[in-house]
Structure formats: C-alpha cells, structure tokens
Design a protein around this motif. Sequence first.
Motif, PDB file in Angstrom:
ATOM      1  N   LYS A   1       0.880  -1.377   0.000  1.00 28.73           N
ATOM      2  CA  LYS A   1       0.102   0.059   0.063  1.00 28.73           C
ATOM      3  C   LYS A   1       0.704   1.227  -0.063  1.00 28.73           C
ATOM      4  CE  LYS A   1      -4.479   1.359   1.538  1.00 28.73           C
ATOM      5  NZ  LYS A   1      -5.834   0.950   1.935  1.00 28.73           N
ATOM      6  N   ILE A   2       1.946   1.166   0.658  1.00 27.61           N
ATOM      7  CA  ILE A   2       2.962   2.278   0.742  1.00 27.61           C
ATOM      8  C   ILE A   2       3.386   2.894  -0.675  1.00 27.61           C
ATOM      9  CG2 ILE A   2       5.089   3.189   1.793  1.00 27.61           C
ATOM     10  CD1 ILE A   2       2.775   3.327   3.640  1.00 27.61           C
ATOM     11  N   GLN A   3       3.862   1.506  -1.276  1.00 24.38           N
ATOM     12  CA  GLN A   3       4.441   1.648  -2.479  1.00 24.38           C
ATOM     13  C   GLN A   3       3.249   2.205  -3.536  1.00 24.38           C
ATOM     14  OE1 GLN A   3       5.852  -2.246  -3.342  1.00 24.38           O
ATOM     15  NE2 GLN A   3       7.396  -2.239  -1.922  1.00 24.38           N
ATOM     16  N   ASP A   4       2.164   1.803  -3.472  1.00 15.20           N
ATOM     17  CA  ASP A   4       1.169   2.260  -4.359  1.00 15.20           C
ATOM     18  C   ASP A   4       0.819   3.937  -4.078  1.00 15.20           C
ATOM     19  OD1 ASP A   4       0.676  -0.240  -5.497  1.00 15.20           O
ATOM     20  OD2 ASP A   4      -1.101  -0.718  -4.105  1.00 15.20           O
ATOM     21  N   LEU A   5       1.053   4.173  -2.873  1.00 16.81           N
ATOM     22  CA  LEU A   5       1.127   5.512  -2.658  1.00 16.81           C
ATOM     23  C   LEU A   5       2.056   6.374  -3.088  1.00 16.81           C
ATOM     24  CD1 LEU A   5      -0.042   5.650   1.170  1.00 16.81           C
ATOM     25  CD2 LEU A   5      -1.352   6.594  -0.778  1.00 16.81           C
TER      26      LEU A   5
END
Length: 403
Positions: free
Chosen positions: A53-57
Amino acid sequence: MRAFSEILQSRLEVSDKNSCRRHLLQRTGLDLCSNDYLGFSQDPELHRLFMEKIQDLGSSDFNSVPLGAAGSRLLRGQLKVFEETEELLAGFCGREAATLFPSGYQANVGLLSSLLRPEDVIFSDQFNHASIIDGIRLSGARKKIYPHLDAQALRSLLELDALYSGKNENHQKYLKIIVTESLFSMDGDLAPLNSYVELAEEFSALLIVDEAHATGLWGSQSREDRQGGGWVQSLGLSQRVFATVHPAGKALGVGGAWVSGSAELKEYLVNFSRSFIYSTAPIPLLAILLQTAIYYWKQVGHERAKIVLERSQYLQNALSQEVGQRVCIPRVPGLIVPVLIGGNSESLALAQRLQELGFDVRAIRPPTVPEGSARLRLTVHWNQSKEDLDRLVDAFSCAMGVI
C-alpha cells in the motif's frame, strides 16, 4: 530540603521493599504476556500488504499521506486518509461514526473528561482500566464505584441516584454514565452487558464500553458481513450502547484507537475532547496501518480468533489439572488467563523461573491489581500450538517450588 535525586531514590526503595518496582525487560522466550492475540504485529503477510500500500501511494499521490500531520486535526492536521479510515473503523463496529486517537489511553481520557462535568455522575466498575479512572478524575464528576461485574449493586447505586435526582430540581440537567470494560484486562472475565444495557435504559443513563481486549476477538456473527467490533457487537447491542472504545494495538496488532458511536458524538469530541483538540494528529501512516489491519482481519481474523479462544480453554483445563491445587486459576471465557498467586515476591519469583525455562511470563502487582492479588497474566496467541501450551504447563509444574 533533601536533594531531588534522594527523594526519588527513597520512593523507588519503597517500591523495592514491596516487590513492586518495575523494570524494562527485553523480549525473550515464548510470548505469553503481550496483547498480540492474533499474531498480527509480526505477521509477514500483513507487513507485505502494508508495504504494498505504501508503494502504491509512492507511485501515485504520496503528498496526500505525509510522514507527519504537522498539526492538530483542527489546525491543518486534517487529512483525507483520516476521514477514510474513520469511516472504515465505524463500519467495522457497525456504528455511524468513529473518531481516531493516537492511543487507547488518550481515547478514554478524551471521551470521559469531555462528556462529564462536575454536576454529572458516573458509575464505574471497581476494576476498570487506569485510563478510565484518569478520565473520570479529570472530569471532576461525581463518582460511584460498583463491585466488579455486580449488576445488582449497580442497580442499587442507580436507585439511590434516582432518589437524589427526584429531590434535586436540576436533576434533568446532569448526565448519568455507566462505564465498563467488556473483557477485563487483568481478570479475563466479561461484563454482563445485557444487564447493563437494561439498567442504562431504565435509569436514563449512557453506557460506555471499553472494548480494548475484545476488538478483533468477537463481533458480528453474520457470515455475509463478518466484523470484529467486539463484545457489544457480538451481543447485538451496538445501537443500545452510547459509545465504545477500540484500541488497535492489541488483537489488530498495530496502534492507535478510536471511539465509535453516533455522528453527534464525533462532532462533540471534535469540539470538546482536549486530548483530541490539543494533540498533534496521529502520523498518517497509522491510518494506513489501520486500514490494512482491518482489511487483513476480514481475511483471517475470524478463524484466528476462534482458534485463540479454543486454545485458551485447552490451557485453562491443563493448568487446572496440573497446578490448580496450589494456585487459583479462575475459569474465564476469553484469552486472558490469570494465575492468582497473592504475594508480590512470590509472583516475581515464579515469573522469573518461567522466563529461565523459556517462557515470557510477567508478574502483575499492585497498583495494577488490588493488594494481595498479585498474579501471572497469561495471554493466549493464535500461533501458539497445543504442544507449546503443554510445555508451559510442564514448566509451571517444575517452577512451583519457588513459591
């Protein structure tokens, strides 16, 4: 006047004398003392989902989730991710709204100290958590303590208050609140919430329930809409309880806490809760962690909770058979298993011996529990096998000679 350090040392010496001095100990051995009941805090899959999820952000709009909120939520600290998370948390409890706090302590203190005024009255279980006690103290409200889980004693106190209010011309102008934990953190027992709801309705009181150790373990029974909001939700009482408090650093394995209830309550907290108004908002990544933990709970939480509760009964049966004649092991419905020793020094000695045998067990002493009721507080986790628990029971048998 004595030197400052001398005064502090003398106070610490009193704790030493009473075997009540605390020490920070590193983790070691099999975990039987943390609140990571479902194993979420160290779950590789939950960690992977969070990093994903952090990488998607990072590849989209990372500016929408800065590292720090940089202010209270009333002073530029408000972010869309908080609103999204609160909506998710409210749904997880089956309530209209949720208000996010950095910790369970701040949630309880902020809720109770803002709702209550000196003219109000609160009825509190004698074993309620320190954060509840401190919130009541800060409010200055009239305090009535009822014996642990005693609905009849609570009724008597409410009847006395009704007599008082009948003679008081301002009786319509003050709040009456009943506050309790659902699953008690040191005794492992459950509050009789059905009785409390009926009393609250009969006497026009508000009921507040701290679901710290029940969130993620109990919840909606519907397979189509499975939720882990706690014991209130499990009993179908969500719409009859004024507010519930849900720390997320226990079964959900992350951190922060939220108060769930009506949209009106949320608006009230935003305007009157000092621990909300005068604190920098939580780091935005906490909101992402909470979203991920709720998503993951919906995948595995219900089954893990079932296993934990079954293993707890297994451990209680085995301990009672092996050492039940020498120590008191109350039968409890949940995953916190107290082993009552009594003396502070004896509890410390037994905990130390179990630690030497490879089990991370900690002694709980006053003022956390009443004088003469020191204990070992065992917590059952999803990733403990029956073989692990059998080894613990054997270790107890070997270690009993120290007390």
